[in-house]
Design a protein around this motif. Structure first.
Motif, PDB file in Angstrom:
ATOM      1  N   TRP A  48       3.063  -3.174 -13.799  1.00 49.14           N
ATOM      2  CA  TRP A  48       3.333  -3.298 -12.438  1.00 49.14           C
ATOM      3  C   TRP A  48       2.285  -2.691 -11.646  1.00 49.14           C
ATOM      4  O   TRP A  48       2.105  -3.231 -10.472  1.00 49.14           O
ATOM      5  N   THR A  49       1.873  -1.659 -11.815  1.00 52.97           N
ATOM      6  CA  THR A  49       0.794  -0.881 -10.808  1.00 52.97           C
ATOM      7  C   THR A  49      -0.456  -1.621 -10.887  1.00 52.97           C
ATOM      8  O   THR A  49      -0.798  -1.770  -9.668  1.00 52.97           O
ATOM      9  N   TYR A  51      -4.124  -6.092  -5.814  1.00 50.60           N
ATOM     10  CA  TYR A  51      -3.728  -7.017  -4.518  1.00 50.60           C
ATOM     11  C   TYR A  51      -4.024  -6.217  -3.288  1.00 50.60           C
ATOM     12  O   TYR A  51      -4.526  -6.680  -2.350  1.00 50.60           O
ATOM     13  N   VAL A  52      -3.431  -4.982  -3.112  1.00 51.16           N
ATOM     14  CA  VAL A  52      -3.646  -4.004  -2.221  1.00 51.16           C
ATOM     15  C   VAL A  52      -5.159  -4.046  -1.888  1.00 51.16           C
ATOM     16  O   VAL A  52      -5.712  -3.972  -0.740  1.00 51.16           O
ATOM     17  N   ALA A  95       0.923  -1.327  -0.113  1.00 53.49           N
ATOM     18  CA  ALA A  95       0.012  -0.048  -0.017  1.00 53.49           C
ATOM     19  C   ALA A  95       0.865   1.280   0.022  1.00 53.49           C
ATOM     20  O   ALA A  95       0.365   2.269  -0.651  1.00 53.49           O
ATOM     21  N   ILE A  96       1.835   1.221   0.773  1.00 51.19           N
ATOM     22  CA  ILE A  96       2.814   2.436   0.833  1.00 51.19           C
ATOM     23  C   ILE A  96       3.800   2.495  -0.510  1.00 51.19           C
ATOM     24  O   ILE A  96       3.698   3.623  -1.164  1.00 51.19           O
ATOM     25  N   VAL A 124       1.404   3.622  -3.981  1.00 49.85           N
ATOM     26  CA  VAL A 124       1.159   5.283  -3.935  1.00 49.85           C
ATOM     27  C   VAL A 124       1.884   6.034  -5.078  1.00 49.85           C
ATOM     28  O   VAL A 124       1.233   6.690  -6.032  1.00 49.85           O
ATOM     29  N   PRO A 125       3.153   6.161  -4.990  1.00 47.41           N
ATOM     30  CA  PRO A 125       3.904   6.824  -6.231  1.00 47.41           C
ATOM     31  C   PRO A 125       3.737   6.311  -7.273  1.00 47.41           C
ATOM     32  O   PRO A 125       3.856   6.736  -8.284  1.00 47.41           O
ATOM     33  N   MET A 126       3.619   4.755  -7.452  1.00 41.99           N
ATOM     34  CA  MET A 126       3.413   4.066  -8.757  1.00 41.99           C
ATOM     35  C   MET A 126       1.949   4.619  -9.541  1.00 41.99           C
ATOM     36  O   MET A 126       1.843   4.603 -10.460  1.00 41.99           O
TER      37      MET A 126
END
Length: 147
Positions: free
Chosen positions: A121-122, A128-129, A93-94, A97-99
């Protein structure tokens, strides 16, 4: 509605995000770029609302109630499984965010080749998150409610 309803709201927002992500994936595979864009923007919006609710809930617990997050204590045999899910969910989850912001930025700038490279990838990490957010809620509040 009270502050204690926010975990269920958060799980619902995570589930809704997963639905938008799935619909966006299907849309782009079918070549429907407008539906894809709309679904992904909706997933982003729902995720932002989730983050606001999540931070509100945990800030309230810490500042007003002087409590930490709910701890998974019982059943003890399931605790390592729960923790593995929670830890992977939290770390990703962390990371995500930038992704998400980079992926969205590239799409909005119409840099579609670069967008596609990072979206590969994102998307699965974001999915999943979102899905494990629902699982964490279900385990902690429904299947094994902690007292």
């Amino acid at each position: 509605m009270s502050i204690h309803d926010l975990p269920a709201v958060n799980a619902s927002l995570n589930g809704l995000s997963a639905i938008f992500l799935a619909a966006g994936f299907v849309s782009i595979k079918r070549g429907n770029k407008i539906a894809h864009r709309n679904c992904m923007i909706a997933a982003f919006g729902v995720s932002v609302i989730f983050l606001i609710c999540y931070l509100t809930y945990h800030t309230y617990l810490a500042v007003v109630l002087r409590q930490g997050p709910t701890r998974f204590l019982e059943p003890a045999w399931f605790r390592p499984i729960y923790r593995a899910i929670l830890i992977s969910h939290t770390i990703l989850a962390i990371v995500i965010v930038p992704m998400i912001l980079i992926t969205l930025n590239r799409a909005l700038r119409e840099q579609f080749d670069a967008h596609k490279k990072i979206a590969r990838w994102t998307w699965p990490l974001w999915m999943y998150v979102s899905a494990t957010g629902v699982v964490v809620y279900w385990l902690l509040y429904v299947r094994f409610p902690q007292t």
